[in-house]
Design a protein around this motif. Structure first.
Motif, PDB file in Angstrom:
ATOM      1  N   ARG A 161       0.870  -1.184   0.000  1.00 44.05           N
ATOM      2  CA  ARG A 161       0.000   0.000   0.000  1.00 44.05           C
ATOM      3  C   ARG A 161       0.904   1.231   0.000  1.00 44.05           C
ATOM      4  O   ARG A 161       1.600   1.484   0.976  1.00 44.05           O
ATOM      5  CB  ARG A 161      -0.906  -0.002   1.223  1.00 44.05           C
ATOM      6  CG  ARG A 161      -1.869  -1.194   1.296  1.00 44.05           C
ATOM      7  CD  ARG A 161      -2.476  -1.305   2.686  1.00 44.05           C
ATOM      8  NE  ARG A 161      -1.425  -1.487   3.696  1.00 44.05           N
ATOM      9  CZ  ARG A 161      -1.599  -1.319   5.004  1.00 44.05           C
ATOM     10  NH1 ARG A 161      -2.777  -0.976   5.475  1.00 44.05           N
ATOM     11  NH2 ARG A 161      -0.595  -1.500   5.841  1.00 44.05           N
ATOM     12  N   ILE A 162       0.859   1.982  -1.092  1.00 42.44           N
ATOM     13  CA  ILE A 162       1.760   3.115  -1.268  1.00 42.44           C
ATOM     14  C   ILE A 162       1.000   4.416  -1.044  1.00 42.44           C
ATOM     15  O   ILE A 162       0.006   4.690  -1.728  1.00 42.44           O
ATOM     16  CB  ILE A 162       2.376   3.125  -2.686  1.00 42.44           C
ATOM     17  CG1 ILE A 162       2.949   1.747  -3.040  1.00 42.44           C
ATOM     18  CG2 ILE A 162       3.430   4.219  -2.787  1.00 42.44           C
ATOM     19  CD1 ILE A 162       4.051   1.263  -2.130  1.00 42.44           C
ATOM     20  N   THR A 172       6.774   5.305  -8.438  1.00 43.25           N
ATOM     21  CA  THR A 172       6.799   3.932  -7.935  1.00 43.25           C
ATOM     22  C   THR A 172       6.834   2.932  -9.080  1.00 43.25           C
ATOM     23  O   THR A 172       7.632   1.984  -9.082  1.00 43.25           O
ATOM     24  CB  THR A 172       5.568   3.665  -7.042  1.00 43.25           C
ATOM     25  OG1 THR A 172       5.520   4.628  -5.986  1.00 43.25           O
ATOM     26  CG2 THR A 172       5.626   2.264  -6.438  1.00 43.25           C
ATOM     27  N   ARG A 173       5.973   3.118 -10.063  1.00 41.83           N
ATOM     28  CA  ARG A 173       5.946   2.232 -11.223  1.00 41.83           C
ATOM     29  C   ARG A 173       7.285   2.242 -11.955  1.00 41.83           C
ATOM     30  O   ARG A 173       7.762   1.198 -12.421  1.00 41.83           O
ATOM     31  CB  ARG A 173       4.822   2.649 -12.169  1.00 41.83           C
ATOM     32  CG  ARG A 173       3.427   2.368 -11.641  1.00 41.83           C
ATOM     33  CD  ARG A 173       2.363   2.938 -12.549  1.00 41.83           C
ATOM     34  NE  ARG A 173       1.028   2.611 -12.059  1.00 41.83           N
ATOM     35  CZ  ARG A 173      -0.080   3.216 -12.441  1.00 41.83           C
ATOM     36  NH1 ARG A 173      -0.016   4.205 -13.333  1.00 41.83           N
ATOM     37  NH2 ARG A 173      -1.251   2.869 -11.952  1.00 41.83           N
ATOM     38  N   ILE A 189      -2.809   4.955  -2.275  1.00 46.44           N
ATOM     39  CA  ILE A 189      -3.767   5.577  -1.366  1.00 46.44           C
ATOM     40  C   ILE A 189      -3.408   7.044  -1.177  1.00 46.44           C
ATOM     41  O   ILE A 189      -2.285   7.370  -0.785  1.00 46.44           O
ATOM     42  CB  ILE A 189      -3.771   4.850  -0.005  1.00 46.44           C
ATOM     43  CG1 ILE A 189      -4.127   3.367  -0.197  1.00 46.44           C
ATOM     44  CG2 ILE A 189      -4.744   5.517   0.964  1.00 46.44           C
ATOM     45  CD1 ILE A 189      -3.975   2.531   1.055  1.00 46.44           C
ATOM     46  N   ALA A 190      -4.352   7.937  -1.462  1.00 49.08           N
ATOM     47  CA  ALA A 190      -4.130   9.375  -1.269  1.00 49.08           C
ATOM     48  C   ALA A 190      -4.181   9.701   0.212  1.00 49.08           C
ATOM     49  O   ALA A 190      -5.198   9.472   0.869  1.00 49.08           O
ATOM     50  CB  ALA A 190      -5.179  10.172  -2.031  1.00 49.08           C
ATOM     51  N   ILE A 191      -3.082  10.247   0.736  1.00 55.28           N
ATOM     52  CA  ILE A 191      -3.019  10.557   2.181  1.00 55.28           C
ATOM     53  C   ILE A 191      -2.734  12.028   2.451  1.00 55.28           C
ATOM     54  O   ILE A 191      -2.588  12.429   3.604  1.00 55.28           O
ATOM     55  CB  ILE A 191      -1.983   9.666   2.899  1.00 55.28           C
ATOM     56  CG1 ILE A 191      -0.582   9.857   2.315  1.00 55.28           C
ATOM     57  CG2 ILE A 191      -2.405   8.200   2.825  1.00 55.28           C
ATOM     58  CD1 ILE A 191       0.499   9.078   3.073  1.00 55.28           C
ATOM     59  N   ASP A 206      -0.467   2.893  10.148  1.00 56.70           N
ATOM     60  CA  ASP A 206      -0.322   1.758   9.236  1.00 56.70           C
ATOM     61  C   ASP A 206      -1.415   1.673   8.179  1.00 56.70           C
ATOM     62  O   ASP A 206      -1.754   0.577   7.717  1.00 56.70           O
ATOM     63  CB  ASP A 206      -0.255   0.440  10.023  1.00 56.70           C
ATOM     64  CG  ASP A 206       0.973   0.360  10.917  1.00 56.70           C
ATOM     65  OD1 ASP A 206       2.062   0.752  10.448  1.00 56.70           O
ATOM     66  OD2 ASP A 206       0.843  -0.074  12.074  1.00 56.70           O
ATOM     67  N   ARG A 207      -1.968   2.826   7.785  1.00 53.48           N
ATOM     68  CA  ARG A 207      -2.893   2.826   6.648  1.00 53.48           C
ATOM     69  C   ARG A 207      -2.154   2.573   5.352  1.00 53.48           C
ATOM     70  O   ARG A 207      -2.735   2.113   4.365  1.00 53.48           O
ATOM     71  CB  ARG A 207      -3.641   4.159   6.568  1.00 53.48           C
ATOM     72  CG  ARG A 207      -4.765   4.323   7.585  1.00 53.48           C
ATOM     73  CD  ARG A 207      -5.543   5.599   7.321  1.00 53.48           C
ATOM     74  NE  ARG A 207      -5.989   5.674   5.935  1.00 53.48           N
ATOM     75  CZ  ARG A 207      -5.938   6.779   5.187  1.00 53.48           C
ATOM     76  NH1 ARG A 207      -5.426   7.896   5.682  1.00 53.48           N
ATOM     77  NH2 ARG A 207      -6.364   6.771   3.938  1.00 53.48           N
ATOM     78  N   VAL A 208      -0.863   2.928   5.340  1.00 56.55           N
ATOM     79  CA  VAL A 208      -0.008   2.665   4.178  1.00 56.55           C
ATOM     80  C   VAL A 208       1.283   2.015   4.666  1.00 56.55           C
ATOM     81  O   VAL A 208       1.673   2.152   5.826  1.00 56.55           O
ATOM     82  CB  VAL A 208       0.306   3.956   3.385  1.00 56.55           C
ATOM     83  CG1 VAL A 208      -0.961   4.541   2.789  1.00 56.55           C
ATOM     84  CG2 VAL A 208       1.017   4.975   4.261  1.00 56.55           C
TER      85      VAL A 208
END
Length: 365
Positions: free
Chosen positions: A138-139, A152-153, A169-171, A184-186
């Protein structure tokens, strides 16, 4: 000092201003697509020279206006529509867009970040040790339009790995991003160094993971313009980017004063709810790495401010082809020489760089 209007977010707002004249008092206003959507002192590499004490732009007939954007995609649309004169060029976004749409006739003319300012961060106890460990994780990224996804890709593709099992994931920024990492959401975040420094400032402990070797050697920030503008108003573009080059050298040599100059030109960006001394300490931390990324590496064979190379653009095409899963990208783009030009670079660099460094040492506000 000119009064600058907040153009806000969204192409609708931009459309409302499209008919405004680009010239005022014999000064051409060069509008930049500001993809971070906030004008703050991290942009002093460009804005410091707007202050009358330096006056790097207006005597040559130009000035800079920031137009806030929410993403690179919006910036490209705005460049194509003539809402702005120049904007950032991220290869992982720009190259697929140009291959898909031949009418997107943009050309890279200036490299403003000659070193790689992208970073991977994780919690100190994370099992992630290398970029390869990002596969299937999860990035965290600033937004779904952020370049962290493409970066990342690109790194995973360099390693022969896929990102098909990654979750992006937009944070956001600052405290919300820090909370997502702490809770730890990501598993990791991929972003620019200034964004992760802001997360550290809110108290989140981070560990930095090395970039992949090939990607780490590339620059991370270019500026592009419509090819039509390059043909029609070369003089203004030279003046614009020479002003940026001078501002960059000044800001690298005296960051504290560059921050003061930015605040003087853009008083609405002064800190609210805390002292300027506190804000200055924060900015010094945020820009501790970025100020060096503004300047070329000592071992770079081309020390000219803003210069690009054919080798790096071939590498950008190769890495973007891998990250975008388009093996025909190079063929679709055609001659890589059309993607960038150094035709302005010698004229941009036709000034005494040591004189700017000495000015930065001597200037008293």
């Amino acid at each position: 000092m000119l009064t600058r209007r907040d153009f806000g977010l969204g192409l609708g707002a931009l459309g409302m201003t499209a008919g405004l004249p680009g010239w005022a008092q014999n000064v051409r206003m060069m509008r930049v697509a500001n993809t971070v959507a906030v004008n703050d002192p991290q942009q002093c590499f460009c804005t410091a020279g707007q202050h009358p004490k330096l006056n790097f732009y207006k005597p040559n007939g130009v000035d800079v206006e920031y137009v806030n954007m929410s993403s690179m995609t919006q910036a490209l649309q705005s460049l194509r529509g003539g809402h702005v004169e120049f904007g950032p060029a991220v290869p992982g976004v720009l190259l697929p867009a140009m291959a898909k749409d031949p009418g997107l006739d943009l050309v890279v003319v200036y490299k403003w970040l000659p070193r790689n300012a992208n970073v991977i961060v994780v919690k100190p106890g994370s099992p992630i040790k290398t970029a390869a460990d990002l596969a299937g994780k999860r990035i965290g990224v600033r937004s779904q339009g952020d370049t962290g996804i493409v970066i990342t890709r690109t790194m995973l593709a360099e390693l022969g790995l896929k990102d098909d099992k990654c979750e992006y994931i937009a944070i956001g920024d600052g405290a919300p991003a820090g909370a997502a990492i702490d809770n730890d959401r990501v598993d990791a975040m991929v972003a620019f160094d200034t964004a992760t420094a802001r997360i550290e400032l809110v108290g989140t402990k981070l560990r930095y993971v090395p970039l992949t070797p090939k990607f780490a050697q590339l620059g991370s920030g270019w500026m592009c313009v419509p090819r039509k503008l390059l043909k029609e108003d070369r003089k203004s573009l030279v003046a614009l980017f020479q002003g940026i080059a001078k501002s960059t050298i000044f800001s690298n040599a005296n960051l504290d004063t560059a921050i003061d100059l930015h605040w003087a030109v853009y008083p609405e960006s002064r800190p609210k709810g805390r002292s300027e001394d506190e804000a200055r300490k924060e900015l010094a931390f945020i820009l501790k790495d970025r100020k060096n990324s503004w300047m070329r590496r000592p071992d770079d064979p081309d020390q000219r401010m803003g210069a690009s190379s054919l080798a790096e653009w071939k590498a950008n095409i190769e890495m973007t082809a891998e990250s975008s899963k388009n093996p025909k990208l190079a063929e679709e783009l055609g001659d890589p020489n059309r993607l960038f030009t150094n035709e302005l670079i010698d004229d941009i660099n036709a000034f005494d760089k040591q004189a700017i460094v000495q000015m930065a040492k001597d200037l008293k506000l």
